[in-house]
Design a protein around this motif. Structure first.
Motif, short mmCIF file in Angstrom:
data_model
loop_
_atom_site.label_atom_id
_atom_site.label_comp_id
_atom_site.label_asym_id
_atom_site.label_seq_id
_atom_site.Cartn_x
_atom_site.Cartn_y
_atom_site.Cartn_z
N HIS A 186 -6.91 2.15 12.45
CA HIS A 186 -6.40 1.39 11.31
C HIS A 186 -6.15 2.38 10.18
CE1 HIS A 186 -7.33 -2.27 13.46
NE2 HIS A 186 -8.61 -1.93 13.55
N PRO A 187 -4.90 2.75 9.93
CA PRO A 187 -4.63 3.75 8.91
C PRO A 187 -4.92 3.24 7.50
CG PRO A 187 -2.72 3.39 10.35
CD PRO A 187 -3.68 2.28 10.61
N ILE A 188 -5.44 4.14 6.67
CA ILE A 188 -5.59 3.89 5.24
C ILE A 188 -4.43 4.61 4.56
CG2 ILE A 188 -7.05 4.22 3.21
CD1 ILE A 188 -9.45 4.34 5.19
N ALA A 189 -3.55 3.86 3.92
CA ALA A 189 -2.37 4.45 3.30
C ALA A 189 -2.73 5.20 2.03
CB ALA A 189 -1.35 3.34 2.98
N ALA A 190 -2.07 6.31 1.80
CA ALA A 190 -2.27 7.06 0.56
C ALA A 190 -1.81 6.21 -0.63
CB ALA A 190 -1.48 8.36 0.60
N ALA A 191 -2.64 6.12 -1.64
CA ALA A 191 -2.30 5.32 -2.82
C ALA A 191 -1.21 5.99 -3.65
CB ALA A 191 -3.55 5.10 -3.68
N THR A 192 -1.18 7.32 -3.60
CA THR A 192 -0.16 8.07 -4.36
C THR A 192 0.54 9.05 -3.44
OG1 THR A 192 -1.78 9.73 -5.05
CG2 THR A 192 -1.41 7.87 -6.54
N ARG A 193 1.74 9.41 -3.78
CA ARG A 193 2.52 10.33 -2.95
C ARG A 193 1.81 11.68 -2.85
NH1 ARG A 193 7.28 8.29 -1.50
NH2 ARG A 193 8.23 6.63 -2.76
N GLY A 194 1.65 12.12 -1.59
CA GLY A 194 0.99 13.39 -1.35
C GLY A 194 -0.45 13.44 -1.78
N LEU A 195 -1.04 12.28 -2.10
CA LEU A 195 -2.41 12.19 -2.61
C LEU A 195 -2.60 13.03 -3.87
CD1 LEU A 195 -4.44 12.33 0.74
CD2 LEU A 195 -4.17 10.35 -0.76
N LYS A 196 -1.54 13.15 -4.66
CA LYS A 196 -1.60 13.99 -5.85
C LYS A 196 -2.02 13.23 -7.10
CE LYS A 196 1.78 17.29 -4.06
NZ LYS A 196 3.12 17.92 -4.24
N GLY A 197 -2.17 11.91 -7.00
CA GLY A 197 -2.66 11.13 -8.12
C GLY A 197 -1.67 10.94 -9.24
N ALA A 198 -0.38 11.09 -8.94
CA ALA A 198 0.62 11.00 -10.00
C ALA A 198 1.59 9.84 -9.81
CB ALA A 198 1.40 12.32 -10.09
N GLU A 199 2.21 9.74 -8.64
CA GLU A 199 3.24 8.73 -8.40
C GLU A 199 2.78 7.80 -7.29
OE1 GLU A 199 7.94 8.48 -6.98
OE2 GLU A 199 6.94 10.42 -7.21
N MET A 200 2.85 6.50 -7.51
CA MET A 200 2.42 5.54 -6.50
C MET A 200 3.27 5.65 -5.24
SD MET A 200 1.07 1.90 -7.84
CE MET A 200 2.70 1.31 -8.22
N ALA A 201 2.61 5.52 -4.10
CA ALA A 201 3.32 5.46 -2.82
C ALA A 201 3.76 4.02 -2.55
CB ALA A 201 2.40 5.96 -1.71
N GLU A 202 4.59 3.86 -1.52
CA GLU A 202 5.13 2.53 -1.18
C GLU A 202 4.11 1.73 -0.39
OE1 GLU A 202 7.72 1.06 -2.14
OE2 GLU A 202 9.04 2.61 -2.96
N MET A 203 3.14 1.16 -1.09
CA MET A 203 2.05 0.47 -0.43
C MET A 203 2.52 -0.72 0.40
SD MET A 203 -0.86 0.25 -3.35
CE MET A 203 -0.91 1.45 -4.66
N GLY A 204 3.44 -1.51 -0.15
CA GLY A 204 3.89 -2.71 0.55
C GLY A 204 4.54 -2.39 1.87
N LEU A 205 5.40 -1.39 1.90
CA LEU A 205 6.06 -1.00 3.15
C LEU A 205 5.05 -0.46 4.15
CD1 LEU A 205 9.29 0.73 1.76
CD2 LEU A 205 9.06 -1.58 2.72
N MET A 206 4.08 0.31 3.67
CA MET A 206 3.06 0.86 4.58
C MET A 206 2.14 -0.24 5.10
SD MET A 206 2.15 4.64 3.08
CE MET A 206 1.79 4.15 1.39
N GLN A 207 1.87 -1.25 4.28
CA GLN A 207 1.09 -2.38 4.76
C GLN A 207 1.83 -3.09 5.89
OE1 GLN A 207 0.72 -5.73 2.08
NE2 GLN A 207 -1.30 -6.28 2.89
N ALA A 208 3.13 -3.29 5.73
CA ALA A 208 3.93 -3.93 6.78
C ALA A 208 3.95 -3.10 8.05
CB ALA A 208 5.35 -4.16 6.27
#
Length: 407
Positions: A108-130
């Motif tokens: 069960h993957p845990i999606a990165a909350a931010t791009r590259g895990l850099k803590g700056a720009e949010m990643a596409e959580m909704g698409l990764m959840q799907a």
């Protein structure tokens, strides 16, 4: 649809108070009933021979998928941390990760909350959840920007996802490899005060209060941290926390002689904090026990302590070490299965980790008294970097069932 009746087992039902003799009835890949069950005439009977029958372990936060280690340790599902060679911040990477364990275990993957895990720009959580992500996470890092963290929590809350957070203020711990104290001073190691954990937790709890989000602090290891978690729970906030056996059974003195197998993230704590960790398990503050499985070879560990990579191979020792809590009277074996299976499943939002009707038929047969010795040179994991090398333990998984089929 095939039926299987597991008979003559001692059921470690997380919903019960103690072990009870009984039967587990399975149809296809689901549990139908457990306890005193009428066995259908057409059911295939499997004799558990007096072993403990428990839900398969769900390891919430591993850094590598490792089939031999998972099977040895009774892990049937693993939530994969986003800290991979390519951080899990894109749909394709999430889909690939969900397929990584098939057919031998569930990933069960845990999606990165931010791009590259850099803590700056949010990643596409909704698409990764799907695409199959069951939670979002900050990885090994703390998101220092409170504005970013607020947006991450708000967005995750709207999607019904739990945020799995690392709890150390990076401003204090950026170059630290040990907890401030006698051991770090004696060894001359870069160190940070243990309060870095409580500072991070306090900030994030304030943001959880603001957003109504669910947060799981993957590893909480200090008395001050647990005090904050208790208060947040008493307030009714959606806050949970985990710990790994290393912080329950080792303190910072394990790093003496620059033992890099004891180089962990967060670092090992004082004896007072270790005792507070045991108390937090006993009083229900801790929700999850995880292995933090992170096998590291000689290229990562045969280095000066400050240069060695943090992490330990923990999957195959997770159950055996956790059973010490049962022998010491901290928890019952049924409560232990809640920490190892039921609660991780609930946080991930999956129908597994229990004996309730409809739950996934992922089971393990356990001999809780079987003695063995942890040996880093002979571990099933892809690397044997364990701080518990040569430690005698008790408890072995004898059989593993995934989705109604024995492996």
């Amino acid at each position: 649809m095939s039926r299987i009746a597991i008979i003559n087992g001692k059921l470690a039902d997380p919903a019960a108070d103690a072990l009870t003799p009984g039967t587990v009835l399975i149809e296809g890949d689901r549990i139908v009933a457990a306890g005193q069950v009428q066995i259908p005439a057409d059911a295939q009977q499997v004799d558990a021979q007096g072993l403990v029958v428990a839900p398969g372990l769900i390891d919430l936060g591993v850094f590598a998928t490792d089939k031999p280690a998972f099977h040895f340790g009774g892990i049937t599902r693993a939530a994969l941390m986003p800290d991979q060679r390519a951080p899990l911040d894109e749909v394709g990477l999430i889909r690939e990760a969900t397929r990584a364990g098939k057919p031998d275990f569930w990933v069960h993957p845990i999606a990165a909350a931010t791009r590259g895990l850099k803590g700056a720009e949010m990643a596409e959580m909704g698409l990764m959840q799907a695409a199959g992500a069951k939670a979002v996470g900050t990885g090994r890092q703390w998101i220092a920007d409170s504005g970013v963290m607020l947006r991450v929590l708000s967005y995750a809350s709207g999607l019904g996802l739990t945020l799995i957070a690392h709890a150390e203020d990076g401003g204090l711990t950026a170059k630290a490899v040990a907890t401030s104290g006698e051991t770090a001073t004696r060894l001359g190691l870069p160190h940070a005060p243990a309060c870095a954990e409580a500072m991070a937790i306090a900030r994030d709890i304030v943001l959880v209060r603001e957003t109504g989000a669910s947060i799981h602090f993957r590893l909480v290891t200090t008395k001050a941290g647990f005090d904050l978690i208790r208060a947040a729970k008493a307030e009714g906030l959606k806050v949970t926390c985990g710990i790994s056996p290393a912080y329950l059974f080792l303190n910072d003195q394990a790093a003496t002689d620059f033992r890099t197998f004891a180089r962990l993230s967060p670092p090992l704590r004082s004896e007072n904090d270790r005792q507070a960790s045991l108390a937090a398990v006993a009083d229900g503050t801790v929700d999850v026990i995880t292995s933090g499985h992170d096998p590291r070879g000689p290229e990562d560990k045969r280095l000066p302590f400050a240069d060695a990579a943090p992490g330990m191979a923990g999957a195959e020792t997770l159950l055996a070490l956790s059973l010490n809590l049962v022998r010491e009277g901290q928890v019952t074996i049924n409560r232990l299965m809640t920490l190892l299976s039921t609660n991780p499943a609930r946080i991930l939002g999956i129908n597994a980790g229990s004996f309730t009707a409809g739950s996934a038929a992922d089971l393990i047969f356990v001999d809780p008294d079987a003695p063995w010795i942890v040996d880093s040179a002979r571990m099933a994991a892809s690397a044997g970097n364990t701080p518990f090398d040569k430690v005698p333990v008790q408890g072995r998984t004898r059989r593993v069932m995934k989705g109604g089929a024995f492996l």
